[in-house]
Design a protein around this motif. Structure first.
Motif: not given
Length: 554
Positions: A93-97, A273-277, A319-320, A352-353
């Motif tokens: 995951s790029r965003w979560f490193n 899985n949602w984050l990765l998608a 957060r994702a 989410a905001d």
């Protein structure tokens, strides 16, 4: 049988590593391993085409979103060191490193001792069974591929029984004006999309090359046209083109079909899985994400969330979703179907905001009893808007038209409408589009936690956008720093009392002022007591006239 597409051109952008998944029996579990940094990575912000598509970069450019270190892939050296311990690496995951690995407790201890590992989280799975609840209505009439390719402007009867769910928003009017989502890309996150390649209503996606990618993050395979029927039904509310039977709200759009949900269980792995998608959708250049998924309670031994966790910042998937919105994608999520159950409130990531959370109403525009409501734990109004979700129409894998209930259908109906509306307003940012939808809602005057800002309407957006209002004298200083915010109003705005609201990027009101006609003979000074740096929206109302102006506080 129509052959499946290979989508080879998009595999470059998948957050997937070459090693295949190993044995899932015994003590082995999936874990999320967070890295300390991205030091030493061979990737750079100056060469983004190594990890982002041209479409992804164009989306950022249109919305003035710079690349940051979060966009960089994880350090391959860290991944190699993980593999050296003997664990199986599934994804990164790029965003979560971070990396998703599969390993035993003993192997996990070795991983946690590595100097570049910050922390870990266990992601559990248990097999169960699940089905889509629906009622069959009628068979879909076949449509020729040639007819689908040209997209003649549909008439009211072409929408069939699904006309009302489009007409409620004015999506049919959008289509009449030539906006059907063409050129926009919608990424659909769901539990599977069986038979999409065989149904006449989706033939145009293949013949016109509008199906741009597919991946199953549950099984780690390119083919997501499998598993649970829910995704096929959801997709039909947006993409179906079967004149006389059903037409979706964005039948001209491109689509990415991504399986993130294992319908047989509910565990934290599905949030990952949602984050990765979402990272896949970002890299592939998606404009809109539609997710008819929500997370509150999990199967043991995964730890469930509480209402207090629905604060816009806590859950992994929330957060994702916010990170996805930060790349310029419009994230449309279903509010949840817990309104008449013990949980009651919106689920993650609807809290989410920066997402557009969609609730459900019936054919008369009344809140559906099952539709989850707000506020979020930190007091924000949710859902944002609503669409038809009680008695909505969709297509089943067997080709029949069916009718069912759920914000699962209200969400994609809205997502397709939003994509078509964005096509009509291509210079809007994702957050400006959310504000556009809110301000055109039937309940925009008094948003509440049952239906939010109400049912958006295409006709109302024509007077809710400054560029379409054709009033050159409506102006606000931008950007602003320490000086007061100056608002200029033309004579057309001064015929009645003027209401001014300042909203932050999440839609929260930070300032409100009523202005009598006599007060508005000269430029107005707005002085909100506290304003942090960021994007703000100034909403002006005078009688039936509505406009929203954007400014940045430095």
């Amino acid at each position: 049988m129509r052959p499946l597409l290979l989508f080879a051109c998009l595999l470059l952008f998948l957050p997937v590593l070459a090693q295949e998944p190993g044995n899932t029996e015994g003590e082995e579990q999936k874990r999320l391993v967070y890295f300390t940094d991205k030091n030493g990575t061979p990737f750079s912000l100056s060469e983004p085409l190594e990890y982002l598509s041209p479409q992804a970069l164009q989306r950022r450019k249109r919305q003035s979103i710079p690349l940051i270190s979060r966009d960089l892939p994880v350090n391959p050296a860290y991944v190699a060191s993980l593999k050296a311990t003997g664990v199986t690496v599934w994804y990164t995951s790029r965003w979560f490193n971070a990396a998703v690995v599969q390993c035993s407790e003993e192997e996990l201890q070795q991983v946690e001792e590595l100097p570049f590992v910050k922390s870990t989280q266990t992601l559990n799975r248990i097999s169960q069974t699940g089905t889509l609840q629906q009622r069959a209505v009628q068979s879909i009439k076949p449509v020729s591929v040639a007819a689908a390719a040209y997209f003649p402007t549909p008439e009211a009867e072409d929408y069939g029984l699904a006309h009302h769910q489009a007409d409620m928003l004015g999506a049919d009017e959008l289509h009449q004006d030539g906006y059907n989502g063409a050129g926009m890309t919608i990424a659909v996150f769901d539990a599977g999309f069986p038979e999409v390649d065989k149904l006449p209503a989706f033939a145009h996606l293949f013949e016109n090359n509008h199906l741009k990618g597919s991946f199953d993050f549950v099984q780690k395979q390119a083919n997501a046209l499998v598993a649970d029927a829910h995704g096929t039904a959801v997709l039909s509310t947006m993409a179906a083109y079967a004149p006389g039977s059903m037409i979706g709200t964005a039948y001209g759009a491109n689509y990415l079909l991504l399986r993130t949900e294992d319908a047989s269980s509910e565990h934290n792995i599905e949030e990952v899985n949602w984050l990765l998608a979402a990272e896949y959708a970002d890299s592939a250049g998606a404009d809109v994400i539609n997710s008819s998924l929500g997370y509150t309670l999990f199967d043991a031994p995964s730890q469930s969330y509480t209402y207090q966790d629905m604060d816009g910042n806590t859950s992994l998937v929330t957060r994702a979703a916010d990170l996805a919105a930060a790349t310029g994608m419009l994230v449309v999520v279903s509010a949840g179907n817990e309104g008449n159950k013990k949980w009651r409130f919106v689920s993650a990531p609807a809290d989410a905001d920066s997402v557009l959370a969609v609730g459900a109403v019936d054919s008369l525009g009344m809140k559906a009893i099952f539709s989850s409501f707000g506020p979020t734990a930190d007091g924000r109004v949710k859902p944002d808007v609503v669409a038809l979700g009680q008695g909505a129409y969709f297509i089943l894998p067997n080709g029949n038209l069916a009718q069912g209930n759920g914000t699962s259908f209200a969400g994609p109906i809205m997502a397709g409408f939003a994509a078509s509306l964005w096509q009509a307003n291509p210079f809007k940012t994702n957050l400006e589009l959310i504000e556009m939808l809110r301000s055109s809602g039937s309940n925009a005057e008094n948003p509440d936690n049952n239906i939010g800002y109400g049912i958006p309407g295409y006709s109302r957006t024509l007077t809710a956008v400054p560029g379409l209002a054709n009033d050159e004298t409506l102006y606000i200083t931008n950007p602003v720093s320490r000086d007061p915010i100056i608002l200029y109003l033309g004579q057309e705005w001064l015929k009645q009392q003027v209401e001014v609201q300042v909203l932050d990027a999440t839609g929260k009101q930070v300032y409100r002022q009523s202005i009598a006609q006599a007060q508005a003979e000269q430029p107005l000074q707005l002085e909100p007591q506290t304003m942090r740096s960021g994007l703000y929206l100034c909403r002006i109302r005078s009688g039936s006239k509505v406009a929203t102006l954007r400014f940045v506080k430095l």
